[in-house]
Design a protein around this motif. Structure first.
Motif, PDB file in Angstrom:
ATOM      1  N   ASN A   7     -65.773  30.490  44.226  1.00 37.96           N
ATOM      2  CA  ASN A   7     -64.895  29.450  44.740  1.00 37.96           C
ATOM      3  C   ASN A   7     -63.519  30.142  44.478  1.00 37.96           C
ATOM      4  O   ASN A   7     -62.786  30.308  43.666  1.00 37.96           O
ATOM      5  CB  ASN A   7     -64.920  28.293  43.972  1.00 37.96           C
ATOM      6  CG  ASN A   7     -64.007  27.140  44.523  1.00 37.96           C
ATOM      7  OD1 ASN A   7     -63.095  27.647  45.270  1.00 37.96           O
ATOM      8  ND2 ASN A   7     -64.301  26.060  44.018  1.00 37.96           N
ATOM      9  N   SER A   8     -63.112  30.602  45.786  1.00 37.33           N
ATOM     10  CA  SER A   8     -61.921  31.740  45.775  1.00 37.33           C
ATOM     11  C   SER A   8     -60.424  30.636  45.799  1.00 37.33           C
ATOM     12  O   SER A   8     -59.374  31.410  45.529  1.00 37.33           O
ATOM     13  CB  SER A   8     -61.854  32.419  47.253  1.00 37.33           C
ATOM     14  OG  SER A   8     -61.849  31.627  48.063  1.00 37.33           O
TER      15      SER A   8
ATOM     16  N   LEU B 170     -68.296  33.407  49.610  1.00 38.48           N
ATOM     17  CA  LEU B 170     -67.113  32.869  49.321  1.00 38.48           C
ATOM     18  C   LEU B 170     -66.638  31.565  49.663  1.00 38.48           C
ATOM     19  O   LEU B 170     -66.865  31.028  50.823  1.00 38.48           O
ATOM     20  CB  LEU B 170     -66.336  33.930  49.821  1.00 38.48           C
ATOM     21  CG  LEU B 170     -66.456  35.455  49.374  1.00 38.48           C
ATOM     22  CD1 LEU B 170     -65.240  36.277  50.200  1.00 38.48           C
ATOM     23  CD2 LEU B 170     -66.369  35.606  47.955  1.00 38.48           C
ATOM     24  N   LEU B 171     -66.580  30.753  48.892  1.00 38.09           N
ATOM     25  CA  LEU B 171     -66.147  29.206  48.990  1.00 38.09           C
ATOM     26  C   LEU B 171     -64.627  29.096  49.002  1.00 38.09           C
ATOM     27  O   LEU B 171     -63.872  29.585  48.431  1.00 38.09           O
ATOM     28  CB  LEU B 171     -66.923  28.508  48.155  1.00 38.09           C
ATOM     29  CG  LEU B 171     -68.228  28.863  47.825  1.00 38.09           C
ATOM     30  CD1 LEU B 171     -68.861  28.146  46.401  1.00 38.09           C
ATOM     31  CD2 LEU B 171     -69.173  29.013  48.927  1.00 38.09           C
TER      32      LEU B 171
ATOM     33  N   SER C 156     -63.488  20.813  56.391  1.00 41.98           N
ATOM     34  CA  SER C 156     -64.222  22.025  55.989  1.00 41.98           C
ATOM     35  C   SER C 156     -63.127  23.062  55.288  1.00 41.98           C
ATOM     36  O   SER C 156     -62.032  23.147  55.955  1.00 41.98           O
ATOM     37  CB  SER C 156     -64.818  22.855  57.145  1.00 41.98           C
ATOM     38  OG  SER C 156     -65.187  24.074  56.607  1.00 41.98           O
ATOM     39  N   GLU C 157     -63.302  23.466  54.026  1.00 48.40           N
ATOM     40  CA  GLU C 157     -62.305  24.336  53.413  1.00 48.40           C
ATOM     41  C   GLU C 157     -62.574  25.630  53.694  1.00 48.40           C
ATOM     42  O   GLU C 157     -61.964  26.806  53.236  1.00 48.40           O
ATOM     43  CB  GLU C 157     -62.433  24.277  51.872  1.00 48.40           C
ATOM     44  CG  GLU C 157     -62.028  22.548  51.346  1.00 48.40           C
ATOM     45  CD  GLU C 157     -60.537  22.442  51.618  1.00 48.40           C
ATOM     46  OE1 GLU C 157     -59.760  23.566  51.645  1.00 48.40           O
ATOM     47  OE2 GLU C 157     -60.205  21.228  51.626  1.00 48.40           O
ATOM     48  N   GLY C 158     -63.700  26.017  54.358  1.00 56.38           N
ATOM     49  CA  GLY C 158     -63.918  27.413  54.809  1.00 56.38           C
ATOM     50  C   GLY C 158     -64.972  28.161  53.871  1.00 56.38           C
ATOM     51  O   GLY C 158     -64.895  27.921  52.573  1.00 56.38           O
ATOM     52  N   ILE C 159     -66.257  28.777  54.508  1.00 52.80           N
ATOM     53  CA  ILE C 159     -66.948  29.477  53.818  1.00 52.80           C
ATOM     54  C   ILE C 159     -67.154  30.696  54.570  1.00 52.80           C
ATOM     55  O   ILE C 159     -67.317  30.981  55.717  1.00 52.80           O
ATOM     56  CB  ILE C 159     -68.345  28.827  53.463  1.00 52.80           C
ATOM     57  CG1 ILE C 159     -68.125  27.549  52.775  1.00 52.80           C
ATOM     58  CG2 ILE C 159     -69.320  29.600  52.736  1.00 52.80           C
ATOM     59  CD1 ILE C 159     -69.228  26.525  52.643  1.00 52.80           C
ATOM     60  N   ILE C 160     -67.454  31.771  53.809  1.00 56.17           N
ATOM     61  CA  ILE C 160     -67.912  33.229  54.205  1.00 56.17           C
ATOM     62  C   ILE C 160     -68.990  33.618  53.595  1.00 56.17           C
ATOM     63  O   ILE C 160     -69.104  33.736  52.413  1.00 56.17           O
ATOM     64  CB  ILE C 160     -66.623  34.529  53.917  1.00 56.17           C
ATOM     65  CG1 ILE C 160     -65.512  34.159  54.953  1.00 56.17           C
ATOM     66  CG2 ILE C 160     -67.254  35.888  54.515  1.00 56.17           C
ATOM     67  CD1 ILE C 160     -64.285  34.940  54.392  1.00 56.17           C
TER      68      ILE C 160
ATOM     69  N   VAL D 273     -81.654  30.879  51.558  1.00 58.59           N
ATOM     70  CA  VAL D 273     -80.489  30.860  50.766  1.00 58.59           C
ATOM     71  C   VAL D 273     -79.087  30.011  51.106  1.00 58.59           C
ATOM     72  O   VAL D 273     -78.838  30.528  52.359  1.00 58.59           O
ATOM     73  CB  VAL D 273     -80.240  32.352  50.234  1.00 58.59           C
ATOM     74  CG1 VAL D 273     -79.033  32.267  49.258  1.00 58.59           C
ATOM     75  CG2 VAL D 273     -81.228  33.105  49.928  1.00 58.59           C
ATOM     76  N   VAL D 274     -78.780  28.989  50.721  1.00 59.61           N
ATOM     77  CA  VAL D 274     -77.718  27.964  51.101  1.00 59.61           C
ATOM     78  C   VAL D 274     -76.609  28.134  50.127  1.00 59.61           C
ATOM     79  O   VAL D 274     -76.754  27.847  48.732  1.00 59.61           O
ATOM     80  CB  VAL D 274     -78.351  26.683  50.894  1.00 59.61           C
ATOM     81  CG1 VAL D 274     -77.320  25.715  51.819  1.00 59.61           C
ATOM     82  CG2 VAL D 274     -79.435  26.693  51.762  1.00 59.61           C
ATOM     83  N   GLY D 275     -75.462  28.684  50.632  1.00 56.78           N
ATOM     84  CA  GLY D 275     -74.085  28.365  49.922  1.00 56.78           C
ATOM     85  C   GLY D 275     -73.306  27.073  50.465  1.00 56.78           C
ATOM     86  O   GLY D 275     -73.301  26.627  51.478  1.00 56.78           O
ATOM     87  N   VAL D 276     -72.820  26.257  49.369  1.00 60.31           N
ATOM     88  CA  VAL D 276     -72.330  25.080  49.706  1.00 60.31           C
ATOM     89  C   VAL D 276     -71.113  25.068  49.018  1.00 60.31           C
ATOM     90  O   VAL D 276     -70.818  25.337  47.832  1.00 60.31           O
ATOM     91  CB  VAL D 276     -73.036  23.559  48.916  1.00 60.31           C
ATOM     92  CG1 VAL D 276     -74.504  23.689  49.439  1.00 60.31           C
ATOM     93  CG2 VAL D 276     -73.119  23.658  47.595  1.00 60.31           C
TER      94      VAL D 276
END
Length: 240
Positions: A16-17, A43-44, A76-80, A115-118
């Motif tokens: 969580n950046s 990167l969250l 949405s706060e943005g995810i890479i 593989v899921v990033g949330v």
């Protein structure tokens, strides 16, 4: 007879950046990726509305790295997400406002998985939409699944220093985990993952389906500042 055991690892990193505008944060990510043999990185809360190859190379300067992202817009706060294509072959990328997933194969083990990033929103209503999205995703692809990131929700009162729990949100989270049969990784070294002032909670977590745990039985989840690194070690035995 069994003659050789070969250890193969899968490393998944989620951080969580809280925004990637500060150089020191980008350097910390670069250093972690350089020293952790990471296969997949989420990167969250990037707070970025655009991304490009040069920006990714400054974070993970490996020629085999591929990437995708969700821009910072609305709720949405943005995810890479970045992955090393020499160790994980991606067949499809799915995404929503609060999540992004990679469906593919871990090359060395030939293990197919998702593989899921949330990065979950702050409101219960929005989080319920996230749980619905991932549930739909799981049953649509029917693959062993691991979900990692900031869930912005707790299951028990002791997972927050104040002891406060939103019972409606917690119940929805619990039902989601039950519906998807997701089993939590045990956190190494600390039971809390998020700190701000005197407030502490366990909202950065990782869960996986039973098939994932059975295929890769040696699982560990470690906490780093603002992040979690899953290290999966699996013995593959060759017959002779």
């Amino acid at each position: 007879m069994i003659s050789l055991g070969l250890v193969i690892s899968i490393n998944i990193f989620a951080w969580n950046s809280c925004g990637l505008g500060i150089l020191n944060k980008r350097y910390s990510i670069w250093n972690r990726l350089l020293n952790s043999n990471v296969d997949i990185c989420f990167l969250l809360e990037t707070k970025k509305d655009n991304c490009c190859d040069s920006f990714i190379r400054n974070l993970w300067n490996v020629v085999t790295v591929k990437w995708a992202f969700i821009k910072f817009v609305g709720k949405s706060e943005g995810i890479i997400v970045m992955w090393d294509s020499s160790t994980f072959k991606v067949n499809s990328i799915e995404f929503g406002g609060q999540w992004i997933s990679l469906c593919g194969k871990h090359i060395n083990s030939s293990f197919n998985c998702m593989v899921v990033g949330v990065y979950a929103a702050s409101s219960v209503q929005d989080r319920v939409k996230l749980w619905e999205d991932i549930t739909t995703l799981k049953f649509a692809f029917d693959l062993p699944m691991v979900v990692i990131g900031d869930f912005n929700e707790i299951l028990h009162a002791h997972e927050r220093s104040s002891g406060y729990i939103n019972h409606l949100g917690s119940a929805a989270f619990r039902n989601f985990l039950s519906d998807c049969a997701l089993i939590e990784f045990k956190l190494q070294g600390s039971r809390l993952t998020w700190f701000r002032g005197g407030s502490m909670s366990c909202i950065d977590r990782a869960f996986a389906s039973p098939e994932f745990h059975l295929q890769l039985p040696f699982l560990s989840l470690c906490r780093y500042p603002r992040g979690c690194l899953i290290t999966v070690n699996c013995f593959f035995r060759h017959q002779r």
